[in-house]
Design a protein around this motif. Structure first.
Motif, short mmCIF file in Angstrom:
data_model
loop_
_atom_site.label_atom_id
_atom_site.label_comp_id
_atom_site.label_asym_id
_atom_site.label_seq_id
_atom_site.Cartn_x
_atom_site.Cartn_y
_atom_site.Cartn_z
N ALA A 100 0.85 -1.19 0.00
CA ALA A 100 0.00 0.00 0.00
C ALA A 100 0.89 1.24 0.00
O ALA A 100 1.92 1.28 0.67
CB ALA A 100 -0.91 0.01 1.22
N VAL A 101 0.48 2.24 -0.76
CA VAL A 101 1.22 3.51 -0.80
C VAL A 101 0.27 4.64 -0.46
O VAL A 101 -0.77 4.82 -1.11
CB VAL A 101 1.85 3.75 -2.18
CG1 VAL A 101 2.57 5.10 -2.20
CG2 VAL A 101 2.81 2.64 -2.54
N TYR A 102 0.65 5.40 0.56
CA TYR A 102 -0.13 6.57 0.96
C TYR A 102 0.67 7.82 0.67
O TYR A 102 1.80 7.98 1.12
CB TYR A 102 -0.48 6.51 2.44
CG TYR A 102 -1.30 7.69 2.92
CD1 TYR A 102 -2.58 7.91 2.42
CD2 TYR A 102 -0.79 8.58 3.85
CE1 TYR A 102 -3.34 9.00 2.85
CE2 TYR A 102 -1.55 9.67 4.29
CZ TYR A 102 -2.82 9.87 3.77
OH TYR A 102 -3.55 10.95 4.20
N ARG A 103 0.08 8.74 -0.10
CA ARG A 103 0.71 10.03 -0.38
C ARG A 103 0.38 10.97 0.79
O ARG A 103 -0.78 11.24 1.08
CB ARG A 103 0.14 10.61 -1.69
CG ARG A 103 0.63 12.03 -2.00
CD ARG A 103 2.02 12.05 -2.58
NE ARG A 103 2.50 13.42 -2.78
CZ ARG A 103 2.16 14.21 -3.79
NH1 ARG A 103 1.31 13.79 -4.72
NH2 ARG A 103 2.70 15.43 -3.89
N PHE A 104 1.42 11.45 1.45
CA PHE A 104 1.26 12.23 2.67
C PHE A 104 2.01 13.55 2.51
O PHE A 104 3.12 13.71 2.99
CB PHE A 104 1.79 11.42 3.85
CG PHE A 104 1.49 11.99 5.20
CD1 PHE A 104 0.24 12.49 5.52
CD2 PHE A 104 2.47 11.99 6.19
CE1 PHE A 104 -0.04 12.99 6.79
CE2 PHE A 104 2.21 12.49 7.46
CZ PHE A 104 0.95 12.98 7.76
N HIS A 105 1.38 14.48 1.82
CA HIS A 105 2.06 15.74 1.50
C HIS A 105 1.45 16.93 2.23
O HIS A 105 2.12 17.64 2.98
CB HIS A 105 2.03 15.99 0.00
CG HIS A 105 2.75 17.23 -0.40
ND1 HIS A 105 2.15 18.49 -0.39
CD2 HIS A 105 4.01 17.45 -0.82
CE1 HIS A 105 3.02 19.40 -0.78
NE2 HIS A 105 4.16 18.80 -1.03
N ASP A 106 0.18 17.19 2.01
CA ASP A 106 -0.44 18.42 2.49
C ASP A 106 -0.67 18.41 4.00
O ASP A 106 -0.40 19.40 4.70
CB ASP A 106 -1.76 18.67 1.77
CG ASP A 106 -1.58 18.84 0.28
OD1 ASP A 106 -0.49 19.28 -0.14
OD2 ASP A 106 -2.51 18.51 -0.49
N HIS A 107 -1.18 17.29 4.49
CA HIS A 107 -1.57 17.25 5.90
C HIS A 107 -0.37 17.40 6.82
O HIS A 107 -0.43 18.10 7.84
CB HIS A 107 -2.30 15.93 6.20
CG HIS A 107 -3.31 16.07 7.28
ND1 HIS A 107 -4.65 15.89 7.08
CD2 HIS A 107 -3.18 16.39 8.59
CE1 HIS A 107 -5.31 16.08 8.21
NE2 HIS A 107 -4.43 16.38 9.15
N VAL A 108 0.74 16.77 6.46
CA VAL A 108 1.92 16.81 7.34
C VAL A 108 2.48 18.22 7.44
O VAL A 108 3.06 18.60 8.47
CB VAL A 108 2.99 15.81 6.85
CG1 VAL A 108 3.63 16.27 5.55
CG2 VAL A 108 4.04 15.57 7.93
N HIS A 109 2.26 19.04 6.40
CA HIS A 109 2.68 20.44 6.47
C HIS A 109 1.74 21.26 7.36
O HIS A 109 2.09 22.39 7.73
CB HIS A 109 2.71 21.06 5.07
CG HIS A 109 3.96 20.73 4.29
ND1 HIS A 109 5.22 21.07 4.72
CD2 HIS A 109 4.13 20.12 3.09
CE1 HIS A 109 6.12 20.68 3.84
NE2 HIS A 109 5.49 20.09 2.84
N ARG A 110 0.56 20.71 7.68
CA ARG A 110 -0.39 21.42 8.54
C ARG A 110 -0.25 21.05 10.01
O ARG A 110 -0.98 21.56 10.84
CB ARG A 110 -1.83 21.12 8.08
CG ARG A 110 -2.17 21.57 6.67
CD ARG A 110 -2.29 23.09 6.59
NE ARG A 110 -2.80 23.51 5.30
CZ ARG A 110 -4.08 23.69 5.00
NH1 ARG A 110 -4.99 23.47 5.92
NH2 ARG A 110 -4.45 24.08 3.80
N TYR A 111 0.65 20.14 10.32
CA TYR A 111 0.89 19.85 11.73
C TYR A 111 1.38 21.13 12.41
O TYR A 111 1.90 22.03 11.76
CB TYR A 111 1.96 18.77 11.88
CG TYR A 111 1.50 17.35 11.67
CD1 TYR A 111 0.37 17.05 10.95
CD2 TYR A 111 2.24 16.29 12.18
CE1 TYR A 111 -0.03 15.74 10.75
CE2 TYR A 111 1.85 14.97 11.99
CZ TYR A 111 0.71 14.71 11.26
OH TYR A 111 0.31 13.40 11.08
#
Length: 268
Positions: A100-111
């Motif tokens: 499985a591949v999860y793209r984790f770009h936008d949310h991690v910048h909102r931490y």
């Protein structure tokens, strides 16, 4: 004594996305795999290059969390790649592997703070020097040090062979702006020099005709300004290493590893 339920991909994604605000629209998505699948191991990475995916499979991990797009564009537009042999080989390998591949770009910048920038701050050893955290930058105030010495320290701490420098590299500086990723463009970086009274900006990348040209003119006018461009991957890999640490704390029973991509460019 109760039976502990296995950790699923859905459990991991829910935990990743419940921190910070949800960005809309977003490129974040589960691109391959099912949320119901039990997790055997997690790999975080800056970009799920094929050699990273193959390493993950060799480690027995079945969830890869990739910050950047895996099919060569930010928005993962694949319509022009349908007949491309590189794209097809990678996609077919992913389907057959069951990873499985999860793209984790936008949310991690909102931490809060931005986890990608926070990883960079920590890897550079500058967490004690943080002066201000902004949405797109972290400002640090370090003891007076020459830009050349800072560049050498950055290379050593991040394990990178080179950085690109513009400006008065012999000058001593103290106030530094850290802009991870593609935030080195003029509209983001240039205003910080004046509004935050910065001596130096360290960014991943940006158009060469914007901030670098501003710094060149500033130095020509006798102003003490400098810019270090360290590369997009070099500036954001620390953040995905940081995310791996967070996941390891939250899911102690699941093997979690960060895999860096091989250096992309060669100096010829």
């Amino acid at each position: 004594m109760g039976v502990t339920r296995p950790v699923t991909i859905g459990d991991v994604l829910q935990w990743l996305t419940e921190r910070g605000s949800r960005p809309e629209p977003t490129v974040d998505e589960l691109m391959f795999g099912s949320e119901e699948t039990e997790v055997t191991g997690i790999v975080t990475t800056f970009v799920a290059a094929q050699h990273v995916l193959e390493q993950a499979a060799g480690l027995g991990a079945n969830l890869v969390i990739s910050h950047e797009g895996i099919f060569y564009s930010h928005h993962e537009r694949q319509d022009t790649l349908q007949d491309d042999p590189v794209y097809r080989t990678k996609r077919e390998w992913l389907v057959q592997s069951g990873i499985a591949v999860y793209r984790f770009h936008d949310h991690v910048h909102r931490y809060e703070p931005d986890a990608i920038t926070e990883g960079l701050v920590r890897d550079l050893g500058w967490a004690p020097y943080v002066d201000e955290r902004l949405p797109a930058a972290t400002i640090v105030r370090i003891p007076d040090t020459s830009v050349t010495s800072i560049a050498e320290a950055v290379k050593t701490k991040l394990g990178i062979p080179y950085v690109r420098a513009v400006g008065d590299t012999a000058a001593s500086c103290s106030r530094i702006g850290l802009l991870a990723g593609y935030r080195g463009g003029g509209s983001t970086a240039i205003p910080l020099f004046e509004s935050r009274k910065l001596d130096l900006i360290i960014a991943g990348e940006g158009p060469e005709w914007e901030t670098p040209e501003y710094v060149r003119d500033a130095v020509h006018q006798g102003r003490r300004k400098s810019l270090l461009l360290i590369g997009h991957a070099a500036s954001e890999e620390p953040g995905m290493r940081y995310v791996a640490g967070l996941l390891g704390e939250r899911f102690p029973g699941v093997p979690v590893r960060f895999i860096p991509a091989k250096p992309l460019f060669e100096l010829l």
